[in-house]
Design an enzyme around this catalytic site. Structure first.
Site, PDB file in Angstrom:
ATOM      1  N   ALA A  57       0.825  -1.231   0.000  1.00  0.00           N
ATOM      2  CA  ALA A  57       0.000   0.000   0.000  1.00  0.00           C
ATOM      3  C   ALA A  57       0.852   1.271   0.000  1.00  0.00           C
ATOM      4  O   ALA A  57       0.321   2.361   0.149  1.00  0.00           O
ATOM      5  CB  ALA A  57      -0.958  -0.004   1.189  1.00  0.00           C
ATOM      6  N   ASP A  80       8.884  -8.186   3.139  1.00  0.00           N
ATOM      7  CA  ASP A  80       8.822  -8.782   1.802  1.00  0.00           C
ATOM      8  C   ASP A  80       7.763  -9.890   1.850  1.00  0.00           C
ATOM      9  O   ASP A  80       7.914 -10.855   2.623  1.00  0.00           O
ATOM     10  CB  ASP A  80      10.217  -9.351   1.480  1.00  0.00           C
ATOM     11  CG  ASP A  80      10.267 -10.065   0.145  1.00  0.00           C
ATOM     12  OD1 ASP A  80       9.202 -10.320  -0.460  1.00  0.00           O
ATOM     13  OD2 ASP A  80      11.389 -10.401  -0.278  1.00  0.00           O
ATOM     14  N   TYR A  84       4.565 -12.982 -15.477  1.00  0.00           N
ATOM     15  CA  TYR A  84       3.463 -12.194 -14.902  1.00  0.00           C
ATOM     16  C   TYR A  84       2.119 -12.859 -15.214  1.00  0.00           C
ATOM     17  O   TYR A  84       1.277 -13.034 -14.323  1.00  0.00           O
ATOM     18  CB  TYR A  84       3.513 -10.767 -15.457  1.00  0.00           C
ATOM     19  CG  TYR A  84       2.527  -9.819 -14.808  1.00  0.00           C
ATOM     20  CD1 TYR A  84       2.790  -9.256 -13.560  1.00  0.00           C
ATOM     21  CD2 TYR A  84       1.330  -9.481 -15.442  1.00  0.00           C
ATOM     22  CE1 TYR A  84       1.884  -8.379 -12.966  1.00  0.00           C
ATOM     23  CE2 TYR A  84       0.429  -8.605 -14.852  1.00  0.00           C
ATOM     24  CZ  TYR A  84       0.708  -8.057 -13.608  1.00  0.00           C
ATOM     25  OH  TYR A  84      -0.195  -7.189 -13.022  1.00  0.00           O
ATOM     26  N   LYS A 141      -0.515 -14.355 -12.433  1.00  0.00           N
ATOM     27  CA  LYS A 141      -1.870 -13.833 -12.229  1.00  0.00           C
ATOM     28  C   LYS A 141      -2.929 -14.899 -12.554  1.00  0.00           C
ATOM     29  O   LYS A 141      -4.000 -14.920 -11.928  1.00  0.00           O
ATOM     30  CB  LYS A 141      -2.082 -12.562 -13.050  1.00  0.00           C
ATOM     31  CG  LYS A 141      -1.187 -11.391 -12.589  1.00  0.00           C
ATOM     32  CD  LYS A 141      -1.452 -10.988 -11.137  1.00  0.00           C
ATOM     33  CE  LYS A 141      -0.654  -9.772 -10.715  1.00  0.00           C
ATOM     34  NZ  LYS A 141      -0.949  -9.359  -9.324  1.00  0.00           N
TER      35      LYS A 141
HETATM   36  P1  NAD Z   1       3.032  -0.352  -7.891  1.00  0.00           P
HETATM   37  O1  NAD Z   1       4.352  -0.762  -8.422  1.00  0.00           O
HETATM   38  O2  NAD Z   1       2.611   1.065  -8.014  1.00  0.00           O
HETATM   39  O3  NAD Z   1       2.896  -0.784  -6.367  1.00  0.00           O
HETATM   40  C1  NAD Z   1       3.279  -2.056  -5.916  1.00  0.00           C
HETATM   41  C2  NAD Z   1       3.693  -1.955  -4.453  1.00  0.00           C
HETATM   42  O4  NAD Z   1       4.067  -3.272  -4.020  1.00  0.00           O
HETATM   43  C3  NAD Z   1       4.925  -1.055  -4.250  1.00  0.00           C
HETATM   44  O5  NAD Z   1       4.723  -0.184  -3.149  1.00  0.00           O
HETATM   45  C4  NAD Z   1       6.046  -2.045  -3.968  1.00  0.00           C
HETATM   46  O6  NAD Z   1       7.076  -1.528  -3.129  1.00  0.00           O
HETATM   47  C5  NAD Z   1       5.287  -3.177  -3.286  1.00  0.00           C
HETATM   48  N1  NAD Z   1       6.014  -4.449  -3.359  1.00  0.00           N
HETATM   49  C6  NAD Z   1       6.629  -4.986  -4.447  1.00  0.00           C
HETATM   50  N2  NAD Z   1       7.221  -6.144  -4.115  1.00  0.00           N
HETATM   51  C7  NAD Z   1       6.973  -6.345  -2.792  1.00  0.00           C
HETATM   52  C8  NAD Z   1       7.331  -7.360  -1.877  1.00  0.00           C
HETATM   53  N3  NAD Z   1       8.072  -8.414  -2.251  1.00  0.00           N
HETATM   54  N4  NAD Z   1       6.906  -7.252  -0.596  1.00  0.00           N
HETATM   55  C9  NAD Z   1       6.168  -6.178  -0.189  1.00  0.00           C
HETATM   56  N5  NAD Z   1       5.828  -5.178  -1.024  1.00  0.00           N
HETATM   57  C10 NAD Z   1       6.220  -5.255  -2.308  1.00  0.00           C
HETATM   58  O7  NAD Z   1       1.971  -1.311  -8.633  1.00  0.00           O
HETATM   59  P2  NAD Z   1       0.371  -1.190  -8.815  1.00  0.00           P
HETATM   60  O8  NAD Z   1       0.120  -0.853 -10.219  1.00  0.00           O
HETATM   61  O9  NAD Z   1      -0.219  -0.405  -7.733  1.00  0.00           O
HETATM   62  O10 NAD Z   1      -0.020  -2.738  -8.654  1.00  0.00           O
HETATM   63  C11 NAD Z   1      -0.674  -3.268  -7.512  1.00  0.00           C
HETATM   64  C12 NAD Z   1      -1.202  -4.649  -7.846  1.00  0.00           C
HETATM   65  O11 NAD Z   1      -2.155  -4.553  -8.916  1.00  0.00           O
HETATM   66  C13 NAD Z   1      -0.122  -5.626  -8.334  1.00  0.00           C
HETATM   67  O12 NAD Z   1      -0.405  -6.921  -7.833  1.00  0.00           O
HETATM   68  C14 NAD Z   1      -0.290  -5.591  -9.839  1.00  0.00           C
HETATM   69  O13 NAD Z   1       0.182  -6.757 -10.458  1.00  0.00           O
HETATM   70  C15 NAD Z   1      -1.784  -5.438  -9.959  1.00  0.00           C
HETATM   71  N6  NAD Z   1      -2.197  -4.891 -11.259  1.00  0.00           N
HETATM   72  C16 NAD Z   1      -1.854  -3.638 -11.652  1.00  0.00           C
HETATM   73  C17 NAD Z   1      -2.262  -3.166 -12.892  1.00  0.00           C
HETATM   74  C18 NAD Z   1      -1.950  -1.773 -13.392  1.00  0.00           C
HETATM   75  O14 NAD Z   1      -2.320  -1.459 -14.547  1.00  0.00           O
HETATM   76  N7  NAD Z   1      -1.307  -0.913 -12.619  1.00  0.00           N
HETATM   77  C19 NAD Z   1      -3.021  -3.991 -13.753  1.00  0.00           C
HETATM   78  C20 NAD Z   1      -3.342  -5.267 -13.320  1.00  0.00           C
HETATM   79  C21 NAD Z   1      -2.929  -5.708 -12.074  1.00  0.00           C
END
Ligand code: NAD
Length: 248
Positions: free
Chosen positions: A12, A61, A153, A157
């Site tokens: 978050a 993590d 990826y 998913k």
């Molecule tokens: P983001 O990169 O903005 O945020 C991801 C957060 O997860 C970051 O704060 C990061 O530090 C944290 N993180 C990464 N690895 C970690 C770990 N090992 N332990 C703890 N924290 C960790 O990404 P987002 O776009 O907000 O994505 C959030 C979720 O939504 C992800 O699961 C992503 O796959 C999914 N998602 C995003 C999109 C999109 O278009 N942005 C589309 C489909 C799915």
């Protein structure tokens, strides 16, 4: 409304997770923010405190089981319970299949899929003590259809979508709902580079009938429903919030 609830939203500190955490806080929940990125998590915490809710930042993590144990212990020590878990932390590695290394594969699967398993397993133990809870996993349209140059990826998913079904089946008799959200293209730091390329942005708009890139608030709306009592009879689904991407 989520008044009096305690929610863990992994990752978050950024993007979608931050949007969900802020929405839950606005609805009255206290929020635990486990993230690898301490600074991002602290920024989210400040916004939550400004909304008058309590927060707890944990640098951890999700793919490391002793970190996950610590996350749950600290949450219970601070808030005494866990009502909602959002398995949101994730990474995206964009490479053609032949350039994807074994290390890339392991990292993506460890964080996106094993992370959801480890966090759920540990949190469910606490939910069982209190007679129920809500788990929301972040999947993706890329778990339902192929998205080129992201083999690990897509596999992770797809795994999240079926892990959601399995956990829903197993945990329904324990009064725990398990659902997923499948975002389409959402504007966050994860997609910043892709969206900065006009050709890629055009392609993403082209597959999105609503003709816009989504915002974290679009996903937070769905998360709010799946975390609330309004979804008590909804279980095992992936709610795609994709502007219609998957209708084609
Ligand atoms: P983001 O990169 O903005 O945020 C991801 C957060 O997860 C970051 O704060 C990061 O530090 C944290 N993180 C990464 N690895 C970690 C770990 N090992 N332990 C703890 N924290 C960790 O990404 P987002 O776009 O907000 O994505 C959030 C979720 O939504 C992800 O699961 C992503 O796959 C999914 N998602 C995003 C999109 C999109 O278009 N942005 C589309 C489909 C799915």
């Amino acid at each position: 409304m989520l008044k009096g609830k305690v929610a863990i939203v992994t990752g978050a500190g950024s993007g979608i997770g931050r949007g969900i955490a802020l929405r839950f806080a606005k609805e009255g929940a206290d929020i635990v923010i486990p993230d690898l990125n301490l600074e991002g998590a602290q920024n989210t915490a400040k916004e939550i405190e400004a909304l008058g809710r309590n927060s707890l930042v944990i640098k951890m993590d999700v793919s490391n089981s002793s970190d996950v144990d610590r996350m749950v212990t600290e949450t219970i020590n601070n808030f005494g319970k866990i009502d909602i878990l959002v398995n949101n932390a994730g990474i995206f590695i964009q490479k053609p299949l032949l350039e994807t290394t074994e290390a890339d594969w392991d990292k993506v699967l460890d964080i996106n899929l094993k992370g959801a398993f480890l966090c759920s397993k540990r949190v469910v133990k606490e939910m069982l003590k209190r007679g129920g809870g809500k788990i929301i996993n972040l999947a993706s349209v890329a778990g339902q259809v192929g998205f080129a140059n992201s083999s690990a990826y897509c596999a992770s998913k797809g795994g999240v979508i079926n892990l959601t079904r399995e956990m829903a089946l197993e945990l329904a008799p324990k009064n725990i709902n398990v659902n997923a959200i499948g975002p389409g293209s959402i504007e966050t730091p994860m997609t910043r580079e892709m969206l900065a390329d006009p050709a890629i942005k055009q392609m993403l708009l082209g597959v999105t009938p609503f003709g816009r890139i989504g915002q974290p608030e679009d996903i937070a709306n769905a998360a709010s429903f799946l975390a609330s009592g309004e979804s008590n009879f909804v279980n095992g689904i992936t709610l795609f919030v994709d502007g219609g991407w998957l209708t084609q």
